[in-house]
Design an enzyme around this catalytic site. Structure first.
Site, PDB file in Angstrom:
ATOM      1  N   HIS A 112       2.580   4.421   8.941  1.00  0.00           N
ATOM      2  CA  HIS A 112       3.522   3.869   9.899  1.00  0.00           C
ATOM      3  C   HIS A 112       4.802   4.709   9.917  1.00  0.00           C
ATOM      4  O   HIS A 112       5.002   5.567   9.061  1.00  0.00           O
ATOM      5  CB  HIS A 112       3.861   2.408   9.564  1.00  0.00           C
ATOM      6  CG  HIS A 112       4.496   2.219   8.227  1.00  0.00           C
ATOM      7  ND1 HIS A 112       3.843   1.676   7.149  1.00  0.00           N
ATOM      8  CD2 HIS A 112       5.734   2.515   7.790  1.00  0.00           C
ATOM      9  CE1 HIS A 112       4.655   1.647   6.118  1.00  0.00           C
ATOM     10  NE2 HIS A 112       5.814   2.160   6.478  1.00  0.00           N
TER      11      HIS A 112
HETATM   12  P1  TYD Z   1       3.541  -2.082   4.353  1.00  0.00           P
HETATM   13  O1  TYD Z   1       4.983  -1.745   4.551  1.00  0.00           O
HETATM   14  O2  TYD Z   1       2.622  -1.886   5.503  1.00  0.00           O
HETATM   15  O3  TYD Z   1       2.992  -1.329   3.079  1.00  0.00           O
HETATM   16  P2  TYD Z   1       2.555   0.174   2.861  1.00  0.00           P
HETATM   17  O4  TYD Z   1       3.358   1.008   3.783  1.00  0.00           O
HETATM   18  O5  TYD Z   1       2.894   0.430   1.443  1.00  0.00           O
HETATM   19  O6  TYD Z   1       1.104   0.314   3.069  1.00  0.00           O
HETATM   20  O7  TYD Z   1       3.473  -3.574   3.855  1.00  0.00           O
HETATM   21  C1  TYD Z   1       2.273  -4.165   3.422  1.00  0.00           C
HETATM   22  C2  TYD Z   1       2.368  -5.661   3.704  1.00  0.00           C
HETATM   23  O8  TYD Z   1       3.422  -6.223   2.921  1.00  0.00           O
HETATM   24  C3  TYD Z   1       2.668  -5.968   5.155  1.00  0.00           C
HETATM   25  O9  TYD Z   1       1.919  -7.124   5.505  1.00  0.00           O
HETATM   26  C4  TYD Z   1       4.140  -6.301   5.159  1.00  0.00           C
HETATM   27  C5  TYD Z   1       4.377  -6.851   3.778  1.00  0.00           C
HETATM   28  N1  TYD Z   1       5.729  -6.552   3.256  1.00  0.00           N
HETATM   29  C6  TYD Z   1       6.628  -7.581   3.055  1.00  0.00           C
HETATM   30  O10 TYD Z   1       6.351  -8.755   3.319  1.00  0.00           O
HETATM   31  N2  TYD Z   1       7.863  -7.282   2.536  1.00  0.00           N
HETATM   32  C7  TYD Z   1       8.223  -6.018   2.220  1.00  0.00           C
HETATM   33  O11 TYD Z   1       9.361  -5.774   1.746  1.00  0.00           O
HETATM   34  C8  TYD Z   1       7.269  -4.954   2.464  1.00  0.00           C
HETATM   35  C9  TYD Z   1       7.608  -3.525   2.147  1.00  0.00           C
HETATM   36  C10 TYD Z   1       6.043  -5.274   2.958  1.00  0.00           C
END
Ligand code: TYD
Length: 139
Positions: A56
């Site tokens: 992302h």
């Molecule tokens: P995401 O940012 O997509 O993780 P990565 O980039 O490490 O793969 O987040 C994964 C999931 O966690 C997504 O459903 C959003 C949730 N999330 C939160 O609820 N709070 C947070 O601070 C973060 C970073 C993610």
């Protein structure tokens, strides 16, 4: 920022205090270590070696990633150019500005990725579709 390129990515050395009596190192992130105020801290751990995280870009959020333990690769893409950074030192920080696509992969066993970020969690700040990201960059 929409027009940000991978040239704006920075790798910083986090100031480290080594112990004169051989008791190990202490690394410090404080006010002014990063080019933004930290509003949230999170970390990734127990990531399988074949997993990919990230995938992302952020519209506003800036972040600094640190391999607190172990190592992993960060693929960075501004819609035109790509680069890959290998993080494997607890006193090295990768600063990713807003508007950059990132993928984290190749996690070593026991790797811990610390993220020091500039915003509270807001799903509206994410662009999770690569084609949508490329369109956003060329708008
Ligand atoms: P995401 O940012 O997509 O993780 P990565 O980039 O490490 O793969 O987040 C994964 C999931 O966690 C997504 O459903 C959003 C949730 N999330 C939160 O609820 N709070 C947070 O601070 C973060 C970073 C993610």
């Amino acid at each position: 920022m929409q027009k940000q390129t991978i040239d704006a990515i920075q790798i910083i050395e986090i100031p480290k205090i080594s112990d004169p009596d051989g008791r190990g190192n202490l690394a410090v992130v404080e006010k002014n270590t990063l080019p933004y105020e930290v509003k949230r801290v999170y970390y990734l751990y127990d990531v399988p070696s074949d997993a990919s995280r990230g995938g992302h870009a952020h519209i506003e959020l800036q972040q600094c990633l640190i391999a607190l333990s172990g190592s992993f690769d960060v693929l960075l893409d501004d819609g035109n150019n790509r680069t890959k950074v290998h993080l494997n030192k607890p006193n090295r920080g990768l600063i990713i500005p807003s508007g950059i696509w990132r993928e984290l992969e190749n996690f070593s066993s026991g790797a811990v990725c610390l993220a020091l970020v500039s915003e509270v969690y807001k799903e509206e700040d994410y662009i999770r579709d690569y084609n949508a990201f490329v369109s956003y960059k060329t708008m």
